[in-house]
Design a protein around this motif. Structure first.
Motif, PDB file in Angstrom:
ATOM      1  N   UNK A   1       5.490   3.645  -2.077  1.00 26.85           N
ATOM      2  CA  UNK A   1       5.107   3.878  -0.685  1.00 26.85           C
ATOM      3  C   UNK A   1       3.594   3.933  -0.502  1.00 26.85           C
ATOM      4  N   UNK A   2       2.859   4.186  -1.581  1.00 31.84           N
ATOM      5  CA  UNK A   2       1.409   4.264  -1.472  1.00 31.84           C
ATOM      6  C   UNK A   2       0.734   2.921  -1.356  1.00 31.84           C
TER       7      UNK A   2
ATOM      8  N   UNK B   1      -9.162   9.473   4.250  1.00 28.91           N
ATOM      9  CA  UNK B   1      -8.215   9.621   3.141  1.00 28.91           C
ATOM     10  C   UNK B   1      -8.509   8.515   2.132  1.00 28.91           C
ATOM     11  N   UNK B   2      -8.821   8.892   0.907  1.00 28.85           N
ATOM     12  CA  UNK B   2      -9.055   7.910  -0.157  1.00 28.85           C
ATOM     13  C   UNK B   2      -7.726   7.700  -0.868  1.00 28.85           C
ATOM     14  N   UNK B   3      -7.183   6.480  -0.790  1.00 29.20           N
ATOM     15  CA  UNK B   3      -5.878   6.205  -1.368  1.00 29.20           C
ATOM     16  C   UNK B   3      -6.029   5.780  -2.825  1.00 29.20           C
ATOM     17  N   UNK B   4      -5.690   6.690  -3.717  1.00 28.84           N
ATOM     18  CA  UNK B   4      -5.709   6.409  -5.153  1.00 28.84           C
ATOM     19  C   UNK B   4      -4.283   6.210  -5.644  1.00 28.84           C
ATOM     20  N   UNK B   5      -3.438   5.675  -4.780  1.00 27.28           N
ATOM     21  CA  UNK B   5      -2.019   5.483  -5.079  1.00 27.28           C
ATOM     22  C   UNK B   5      -1.791   4.084  -5.641  1.00 27.28           C
ATOM     23  N   UNK B   6      -0.790   3.927  -6.484  1.00 28.63           N
ATOM     24  CA  UNK B   6      -0.447   2.626  -7.050  1.00 28.63           C
ATOM     25  C   UNK B   6       1.060   2.435  -6.968  1.00 28.63           C
ATOM     26  N   UNK B   7       1.481   1.330  -6.367  1.00 26.67           N
ATOM     27  CA  UNK B   7       2.903   1.031  -6.277  1.00 26.67           C
ATOM     28  C   UNK B   7       3.613   1.885  -5.240  1.00 26.67           C
TER      29      UNK B   7
ATOM     30  N   UNK C   1       2.308  10.453  -6.245  1.00 24.21           N
ATOM     31  CA  UNK C   1       3.449   9.790  -5.624  1.00 24.21           C
ATOM     32  C   UNK C   1       4.639   9.690  -6.554  1.00 24.21           C
ATOM     33  N   UNK C   2       5.571   8.823  -6.218  1.00 23.17           N
ATOM     34  CA  UNK C   2       6.838   8.756  -6.948  1.00 23.17           C
ATOM     35  C   UNK C   2       7.093   7.404  -7.601  1.00 23.17           C
ATOM     36  N   UNK C   3       6.140   6.494  -7.559  1.00 22.57           N
ATOM     37  CA  UNK C   3       6.366   5.170  -8.141  1.00 22.57           C
ATOM     38  C   UNK C   3       6.292   5.235  -9.663  1.00 22.57           C
TER      39      UNK C   3
ATOM     40  N   UNK D   1       2.325  -0.165   2.183  1.00 18.19           N
ATOM     41  CA  UNK D   1       2.009  -0.061   3.601  1.00 18.19           C
ATOM     42  C   UNK D   1       2.637   1.119   4.301  1.00 18.19           C
ATOM     43  N   UNK D   2       3.577   1.818   3.661  1.00 17.95           N
ATOM     44  CA  UNK D   2       4.271   2.935   4.298  1.00 17.95           C
ATOM     45  C   UNK D   2       3.312   4.064   4.650  1.00 17.95           C
ATOM     46  N   UNK D   3       2.543   4.520   3.674  1.00 18.75           N
ATOM     47  CA  UNK D   3       1.611   5.627   3.926  1.00 18.75           C
ATOM     48  C   UNK D   3       0.467   5.174   4.817  1.00 18.75           C
ATOM     49  N   UNK D   4       0.065   3.912   4.705  1.00 18.19           N
ATOM     50  CA  UNK D   4      -0.975   3.391   5.583  1.00 18.19           C
ATOM     51  C   UNK D   4      -0.521   3.464   7.048  1.00 18.19           C
TER      52      UNK D   4
END
Length: 331
Positions: free
Chosen positions: A95-96, A87-93, A9-11, A99-102
């Motif tokens: 849009x991940x 989808x396993x969300x390994x995103x931090x901060x 992601x971009x955070x 709630x945006x991607x959710x």
């Protein structure tokens, strides 16, 4: 099972996310799943290019802006996400975790790990979270918020209600990015200026010196608490991601009554924020009083991160933890 692991992601927490994601990919493949790597800033990453994602490890400072990144809506066109069972969300901060991607995955009809759009957004906003903690009688430290465009605040109110030292931090950011301990009123303006680089809202919160603790939640179970002891200063981005800068103790050496109370507060916070699946709730124990700091809906998932440490204390190894998180997936 076909699993797309979303990472990167971009955070400001991109590199941490890549480290989490690579660990999850390896663990789930060991469990026999068909696993695809997706960098939400770049798209699907073929297996032969996965090793290039994080060649030098996590740096001791957050990365800068990423040019040419995908817009979140473009993830709807990624074939590997559409074909995934989970989808396993390994995103931090970013849009991940906000709630945006959710919300996008909900519209796509793809199940995913962790909390839904509402819980994710609430937990990411520290101001809203603390209001809900307060209403649910989960103790939290006094705070005020300075908002864009001018980030005004009343110095007298800060001094009377919060006092010095205080903590200044972005209201919707993780990994302790942009955080400053302010000892005197004349340092406040520069701390707010630093925090506003990362967010449109800046939180000014009372600083309580004490023991830093965290409780992981897995399903409906509170895991053993972990104590975090930075060797110098506060537990900021530098302390988290520089090897040897912090010591961890799990289970934390605490009296049983304190552990039980903290786990009860953690579960209450988890429920009042409408979270699901798993999370990590952070506390500080100051002068025998517990204060809830924040909730992390997608906590770090490297093999040495805090949630895996807590799970290991329960006899749950890293691959099994990843498997359980997949089984708890909603959406």
């Amino acid at each position: 099972m076909k699993i797309a692991v979303l990472m990167g992601g971009t955070s400001a927490e991109r590199e941490v996310s890549l480290a989490s994601g690579q660990g999850i990919v390896k663990a789930l493949r060991e469990r026999g799943h068909e696993v695809w790597t997706v960098d939400t800033a770049r798209g699907f990453v073929p297996p032969e290019r996965e090793a290039d994602l994080l060649p030098e490890g996590v740096h001791a400072a957050p990365p800068g802006d990423l040019e040419g990144a995908l817009d979140p809506i473009q993830l709807a066109d990624v074939e590997q996400i559409r074909a995934a069972d989970v989808a396993f969300l390994a995103l931090h901060g970013g849009a991940g975790e906000d709630g945006t991607i959710q919300a996008l995955l909900d519209l796509m009809g793809v199940r995913y790990t962790g909390s839904g759009p509402l819980g994710s957004g609430i937990a990411m906003d520290k101001d809203v979270s603390k209001r809900l903690f307060r209403d649910a009688q989960v103790p939290t430290l006094p705070w005020r918020v300075a908002r864009a465009p001018d980030f005004r605040y009343d110095p007298d109110t800060i001094e009377d209600l919060i006092g010095f030292p205080c903590i200044v931090k972005p209201s919707k950011q993780g990994s302790s990015v942009g955080i400053t301990v302010v000892g005197e009123s004349d340092q406040l303006a520069s701390a707010v200026e630093e925090a506003r680089k990362y967010d449109s809202e800046v939180m000014i919160e009372r600083y309580a010196k004490g023991r830093e603790l965290t409780v992981g939640i897995l399903g409906d179970q509170a895991l053993p608490p972990v104590e975090i002891r930075p060797k110098k200063g506060i537990y900021d981005y530098h302390s988290k991601y520089t090897p040897g800068m912090t010591e961890y103790f799990c289970p934390a050496p605490l009296e049983e009554e304190v552990v039980a109370q903290m786990q009860a507060y953690a579960l209450r916070a988890f429920r009042v924020l409408k979270l699901r699946g798993y999370a990590r709730i952070d506390f500080i124990l100051a002068r025998e009083q517990l204060f809830c700091l924040e909730a992390n809906t997608l906590p770090g998932m490297t093999a040495t991160s805090l949630l895996p440490k807590a799970a290991a204390a329960m006899g749950i190894d890293y691959p099994e933890l990843c498997e359980r998180i997949v089984r708890l997936a909603g959406g």
